[in-house]
Design a protein around this motif. Sequence first.
Motif, PDB file in Angstrom:
ATOM      1  N   ALA A  14       2.941   7.763  -1.121  1.00  0.00           N
ATOM      2  CA  ALA A  14       2.435   7.994  -2.475  1.00  0.00           C
ATOM      3  C   ALA A  14       3.019   6.972  -3.433  1.00  0.00           C
ATOM      4  CB  ALA A  14       2.770   9.408  -2.931  1.00  0.00           C
ATOM      5  N   GLY A  15       2.148   6.372  -4.242  1.00  0.00           N
ATOM      6  CA  GLY A  15       2.619   5.404  -5.227  1.00  0.00           C
ATOM      7  C   GLY A  15       1.634   4.270  -5.439  1.00  0.00           C
ATOM      8  N   ASN A  16       2.116   3.225  -6.088  1.00  0.00           N
ATOM      9  CA  ASN A  16       1.297   2.064  -6.423  1.00  0.00           C
ATOM     10  C   ASN A  16       1.738   0.855  -5.612  1.00  0.00           C
ATOM     11  OD1 ASN A  16      -0.265   3.345  -8.518  1.00  0.00           O
ATOM     12  ND2 ASN A  16       1.609   3.345  -9.724  1.00  0.00           N
TER      13      ASN A  16
ATOM     14  N   TYR B 212       2.432  -4.352  -1.212  1.00  0.00           N
ATOM     15  CA  TYR B 212       3.833  -3.964  -1.257  1.00  0.00           C
ATOM     16  C   TYR B 212       4.023  -2.949  -2.369  1.00  0.00           C
ATOM     17  CZ  TYR B 212       8.740  -4.591  -2.569  1.00  0.00           C
ATOM     18  OH  TYR B 212      10.035  -4.383  -2.912  1.00  0.00           O
ATOM     19  N   GLY B 213       4.785  -1.884  -2.122  1.00  0.00           N
ATOM     20  CA  GLY B 213       5.073  -0.899  -3.169  1.00  0.00           C
ATOM     21  C   GLY B 213       5.445   0.432  -2.579  1.00  0.00           C
ATOM     22  N   GLY B 214       4.855   1.509  -3.130  1.00  0.00           N
ATOM     23  CA  GLY B 214       5.119   2.852  -2.631  1.00  0.00           C
ATOM     24  C   GLY B 214       6.490   3.366  -2.984  1.00  0.00           C
ATOM     25  N   SER B 215       6.987   4.277  -2.160  1.00  0.00           N
ATOM     26  CA  SER B 215       8.271   4.929  -2.384  1.00  0.00           C
ATOM     27  C   SER B 215       9.401   3.905  -2.466  1.00  0.00           C
ATOM     28  CB  SER B 215       8.528   5.925  -1.251  1.00  0.00           C
ATOM     29  OG  SER B 215       9.760   6.549  -1.430  1.00  0.00           O
ATOM     30  N   ASN B 216      10.069   3.843  -3.593  1.00  0.00           N
ATOM     31  CA  ASN B 216      11.190   2.922  -3.832  1.00  0.00           C
ATOM     32  C   ASN B 216      10.823   1.459  -3.584  1.00  0.00           C
ATOM     33  OD1 ASN B 216      12.987   5.028  -4.508  1.00  0.00           O
ATOM     34  ND2 ASN B 216      13.357   5.416  -2.340  1.00  0.00           N
ATOM     35  N   ASN B 217       9.553   1.121  -3.709  1.00  0.00           N
ATOM     36  CA  ASN B 217       9.079  -0.250  -3.452  1.00  0.00           C
ATOM     37  C   ASN B 217       9.564  -0.777  -2.114  1.00  0.00           C
ATOM     38  OD1 ASN B 217       7.519  -0.614  -5.761  1.00  0.00           O
ATOM     39  ND2 ASN B 217       9.332  -1.083  -6.977  1.00  0.00           N
ATOM     40  N   GLN B 218       9.573   0.088  -1.098  1.00  0.00           N
ATOM     41  CA  GLN B 218      10.024  -0.308   0.229  1.00  0.00           C
ATOM     42  C   GLN B 218       8.924  -0.249   1.276  1.00  0.00           C
ATOM     43  OE1 GLN B 218      13.429   1.862   1.562  1.00  0.00           O
ATOM     44  NE2 GLN B 218      14.822   0.674   0.318  1.00  0.00           N
ATOM     45  N   ILE B 219       7.693  -0.032   0.870  1.00  0.00           N
ATOM     46  CA  ILE B 219       6.605   0.099   1.834  1.00  0.00           C
ATOM     47  C   ILE B 219       5.732  -1.152   1.806  1.00  0.00           C
ATOM     48  CG2 ILE B 219       4.579   1.462   2.526  1.00  0.00           C
ATOM     49  CD1 ILE B 219       7.227   2.981   2.813  1.00  0.00           C
ATOM     50  N   VAL B 220       5.391  -1.657   2.977  1.00  0.00           N
ATOM     51  CA  VAL B 220       4.462  -2.772   3.115  1.00  0.00           C
ATOM     52  C   VAL B 220       3.259  -2.274   3.912  1.00  0.00           C
ATOM     53  CG1 VAL B 220       4.093  -5.066   4.095  1.00  0.00           C
ATOM     54  CG2 VAL B 220       6.278  -4.516   3.023  1.00  0.00           C
ATOM     55  N   LEU B 221       2.065  -2.498   3.365  1.00  0.00           N
ATOM     56  CA  LEU B 221       0.821  -2.151   4.046  1.00  0.00           C
ATOM     57  C   LEU B 221       0.120  -3.443   4.423  1.00  0.00           C
ATOM     58  CD1 LEU B 221      -0.472   0.602   1.588  1.00  0.00           C
ATOM     59  CD2 LEU B 221       0.790   0.930   3.709  1.00  0.00           C
ATOM     60  N   GLN B 222      -0.220  -3.585   5.687  1.00  0.00           N
ATOM     61  CA  GLN B 222      -0.892  -4.795   6.164  1.00  0.00           C
ATOM     62  C   GLN B 222      -2.106  -4.380   6.967  1.00  0.00           C
ATOM     63  OE1 GLN B 222      -0.818  -6.049   9.694  1.00  0.00           O
ATOM     64  NE2 GLN B 222      -2.258  -7.579   8.968  1.00  0.00           N
ATOM     65  N   ALA B 223      -3.259  -4.935   6.603  1.00  0.00           N
ATOM     66  CA  ALA B 223      -4.492  -4.585   7.309  1.00  0.00           C
ATOM     67  C   ALA B 223      -5.298  -5.826   7.619  1.00  0.00           C
ATOM     68  CB  ALA B 223      -5.335  -3.626   6.484  1.00  0.00           C
ATOM     69  N   THR B 224      -5.902  -5.803   8.780  1.00  0.00           N
ATOM     70  CA  THR B 224      -6.902  -6.785   9.154  1.00  0.00           C
ATOM     71  C   THR B 224      -8.167  -6.001   9.397  1.00  0.00           C
ATOM     72  OG1 THR B 224      -5.221  -8.150  10.189  1.00  0.00           O
ATOM     73  CG2 THR B 224      -7.508  -8.581  10.795  1.00  0.00           C
TER      74      THR B 224
ATOM     75  N   LEU C 115      -2.126   5.322  -4.221  1.00  0.00           N
ATOM     76  CA  LEU C 115      -2.294   6.407  -3.252  1.00  0.00           C
ATOM     77  C   LEU C 115      -1.655   7.671  -3.803  1.00  0.00           C
ATOM     78  CD1 LEU C 115      -1.425   4.653   0.143  1.00  0.00           C
ATOM     79  CD2 LEU C 115      -3.690   5.386  -0.644  1.00  0.00           C
ATOM     80  N   THR C 116      -2.404   8.770  -3.772  1.00  0.00           N
ATOM     81  CA  THR C 116      -1.861  10.060  -4.170  1.00  0.00           C
ATOM     82  C   THR C 116      -2.044  11.040  -3.018  1.00  0.00           C
ATOM     83  OG1 THR C 116      -3.961  10.685  -5.182  1.00  0.00           O
ATOM     84  CG2 THR C 116      -2.333   9.715  -6.632  1.00  0.00           C
ATOM     85  N   LEU C 117      -1.176  12.040  -2.968  1.00  0.00           N
ATOM     86  CA  LEU C 117      -1.228  13.028  -1.902  1.00  0.00           C
ATOM     87  C   LEU C 117      -2.549  13.793  -1.966  1.00  0.00           C
ATOM     88  CD1 LEU C 117       2.402  14.426  -2.045  1.00  0.00           C
ATOM     89  CD2 LEU C 117       1.443  12.877  -0.344  1.00  0.00           C
TER      90      LEU C 117
END
Length: 175
Positions: free
Chosen positions: A116-118, A138-150, A171-173
């Motif tokens: 959850a987050g921006n 990059y962002g999310g919880s504590n700015n520690q999440i990386v999302l990578q998609a192909t 992303l919201t729950l």
Amino acid sequence: MNKSLSAAVAATLAMAAGACQQPTAQQLNTANANSQVYIGALSCKVSGSTGYVFGSTKNLSCVYLTKEGVSQAYTGEIRKFGIDLGYTRAGHMVWHVYQLGGLVGQSTSTNPKVLAGNYGGEQASIAAQSSAGGNWLYGGSNNQIVLQATQIQDSRNAGYNLAYGIAEMSLTLGN
């Protein structure tokens, strides 16, 4: 000689298209089971949109599946800024989810609500009936999440679009 070359190119393209099937969340989790930073896969239904030269917005309906097999629904929105010309139909995208805490010695989260987050990052895609593209956010919880998609969509009806630039996602729950 030209006919045999054309046949070889056609066969190569057909094999490549077959080999480019998008993996499922379960397949990604199995392939990355021993990773210290990979924490799961986010599978999203992405709405279609029309690019208005400078940007577009798409709605997301997602399910996050942790490596441990716990799932969490999310809703969200992805906004693109930059060159965005044409239109795309609704599609599907699977994101690799990484937590940077694993890179600095902290344990990674098994909490399915951690996404959850921006997010912000870059994106590029092209569609001419089929589509291909990539995103890195990059962002999310504590700015520690990386999302990578192909993204590879071989629906023969993906739309016609060229997009390159910056992406923001929230992303919201969900339920």
